[in-house]
Scaffold this motif. Structure first.
Motif, PDB file in Angstrom:
ATOM      1  N   ARG A 133      -0.582   4.022  -5.180  1.00 29.38           N
ATOM      2  CA  ARG A 133      -0.831   4.122  -3.748  1.00 29.38           C
ATOM      3  C   ARG A 133      -2.304   3.943  -3.376  1.00 29.38           C
ATOM      4  O   ARG A 133      -2.619   3.405  -2.314  1.00 29.38           O
ATOM      5  N   ASP A 134      -3.224   4.367  -4.240  1.00 29.54           N
ATOM      6  CA  ASP A 134      -4.645   4.262  -3.900  1.00 29.54           C
ATOM      7  C   ASP A 134      -5.306   2.982  -4.429  1.00 29.54           C
ATOM      8  O   ASP A 134      -6.513   2.805  -4.325  1.00 29.54           O
ATOM      9  N   ASN A 135      -4.517   2.061  -4.946  1.00 31.20           N
ATOM     10  CA  ASN A 135      -5.046   0.782  -5.442  1.00 31.20           C
ATOM     11  C   ASN A 135      -5.447  -0.074  -4.243  1.00 31.20           C
ATOM     12  O   ASN A 135      -4.670  -0.261  -3.303  1.00 31.20           O
ATOM     13  N   TYR A 136      -6.661  -0.604  -4.286  1.00 32.11           N
ATOM     14  CA  TYR A 136      -7.146  -1.443  -3.183  1.00 32.11           C
ATOM     15  C   TYR A 136      -6.299  -2.692  -2.981  1.00 32.11           C
ATOM     16  O   TYR A 136      -6.315  -3.298  -1.921  1.00 32.11           O
ATOM     17  N   ALA A 137      -5.502  -3.079  -3.964  1.00 31.11           N
ATOM     18  CA  ALA A 137      -4.652  -4.265  -3.840  1.00 31.11           C
ATOM     19  C   ALA A 137      -3.500  -4.053  -2.858  1.00 31.11           C
ATOM     20  O   ALA A 137      -2.884  -5.020  -2.419  1.00 31.11           O
ATOM     21  N   VAL A 138      -3.224  -2.808  -2.480  1.00 27.49           N
ATOM     22  CA  VAL A 138      -2.154  -2.543  -1.514  1.00 27.49           C
ATOM     23  C   VAL A 138      -2.393  -3.351  -0.242  1.00 27.49           C
ATOM     24  O   VAL A 138      -1.464  -3.926   0.331  1.00 27.49           O
ATOM     25  N   SER A 139      -3.638  -3.424   0.212  1.00 28.06           N
ATOM     26  CA  SER A 139      -3.926  -4.175   1.451  1.00 28.06           C
ATOM     27  C   SER A 139      -3.659  -5.667   1.255  1.00 28.06           C
ATOM     28  O   SER A 139      -3.184  -6.339   2.175  1.00 28.06           O
ATOM     29  N   LEU A 140      -3.927  -6.199   0.078  1.00 26.77           N
ATOM     30  CA  LEU A 140      -3.601  -7.600  -0.220  1.00 26.77           C
ATOM     31  C   LEU A 140      -2.084  -7.797  -0.136  1.00 26.77           C
ATOM     32  O   LEU A 140      -1.612  -8.721   0.523  1.00 26.77           O
ATOM     33  N   TYR A 141      -1.339  -6.920  -0.791  1.00 35.12           N
ATOM     34  CA  TYR A 141       0.112  -7.064  -0.795  1.00 35.12           C
ATOM     35  C   TYR A 141       0.681  -6.980   0.622  1.00 35.12           C
ATOM     36  O   TYR A 141       1.529  -7.782   1.004  1.00 35.12           O
ATOM     37  N   ARG A 142       0.202  -6.035   1.405  1.00 40.64           N
ATOM     38  CA  ARG A 142       0.671  -5.916   2.793  1.00 40.64           C
ATOM     39  C   ARG A 142       0.356  -7.179   3.584  1.00 40.64           C
ATOM     40  O   ARG A 142       1.191  -7.671   4.330  1.00 40.64           O
ATOM     41  N   SER A 143      -0.855  -7.704   3.400  1.00 36.36           N
ATOM     42  CA  SER A 143      -1.254  -8.902   4.154  1.00 36.36           C
ATOM     43  C   SER A 143      -0.446 -10.128   3.747  1.00 36.36           C
ATOM     44  O   SER A 143      -0.350 -11.095   4.498  1.00 36.36           O
ATOM     45  N   GLU A 144       0.159 -10.083   2.569  1.00 38.12           N
ATOM     46  CA  GLU A 144       0.990 -11.192   2.092  1.00 38.12           C
ATOM     47  C   GLU A 144       2.477 -10.957   2.346  1.00 38.12           C
ATOM     48  O   GLU A 144       3.317 -11.686   1.834  1.00 38.12           O
ATOM     49  N   GLY A 145       2.801  -9.923   3.119  1.00 39.71           N
ATOM     50  CA  GLY A 145       4.182  -9.715   3.529  1.00 39.71           C
ATOM     51  C   GLY A 145       4.988  -8.719   2.720  1.00 39.71           C
ATOM     52  O   GLY A 145       6.192  -8.581   2.932  1.00 39.71           O
ATOM     53  N   PHE A 146       4.369  -8.015   1.804  1.00 40.61           N
ATOM     54  CA  PHE A 146       5.072  -6.987   1.040  1.00 40.61           C
ATOM     55  C   PHE A 146       5.145  -5.703   1.857  1.00 40.61           C
ATOM     56  O   PHE A 146       4.211  -5.376   2.589  1.00 40.61           O
TER      57      PHE A 146
END
Length: 163
Positions: A133-146
């Motif tokens: 949950r605290d991985n900065y990649a979460v924002s990448l995944y959200r921005s790509e539609g996850f």
């Protein structure tokens, strides 16, 4: 760095994918966990053991000098041996890792987009992943539609509709 060359992963990329599995498992700054410790865990080994088995697909990003710097790939897991991000039979689970020096330069996004496009072309309707949950990649995944489809203790499973 825009425009990094991305190529299809091949059977001989197994050792590099293992390295990227370690990167994915030790993403926190200062996190130190020996490669053999990560890969001796069945939880992580499952993502690379027997690489290029039927149903596997992936891509490798390379530096301008040709050095591999990141990879994204997917595998299919059965219900009785699910991965961290398993959401159902017939849904590939995505794994992604980028060397620390190359993070935040677009390599991860380019790899993710390429793998999503490939999965779509193979007829998959969704693709999934697991992320702390605290991985900065979460924002990448959200921005790509996850989007989060299952919450866990400190870790979420996210999925993306491909069609």
């Amino acid at each position: 760095m825009p425009g990094l060359p991305i190529r299809a992963a091949i059977a001989s990329d197994g050792a590099f994918l293992a390295d990227m599995t370690v990167e994915a498992a030790t993403w926190r700054a200062g996190a130190v966990r020996p490669r053999h410790e990560v890969l001796s865990s069945s939880d992580h080994r499952r993502y690379v053991a027997g690489w290029m088995r039927p149903g596997d697909a992936g891509f490798v990003a390379e530096s301008p000098s040709g050095e591999p710097v990141g990879a994204a790939w997917y595998r299919m897991f059965p219900r009785d041996e699910p991965g961290f991000g398993w959401i159902g039979t017939g849904v590939p689970e995505l794994i992604i890792g980028v060397r620390p020096l190359w993070r935040a330069h677009g390599a991860g996004r380019a790899l993710l987009q390429r793998l999503d496009d490939h999965a779509r072309s193979q007829g998959f309707a969704r693709i999934s992943l697991s992320v702390e949950r605290d991985n900065y990649a979460v924002s990448l995944y959200r921005s790509e539609g996850f989007a989060v489809v299952r919450r866990g203790i400190g870790r979420d499973v996210m999925a993306k509709r491909l069609r």
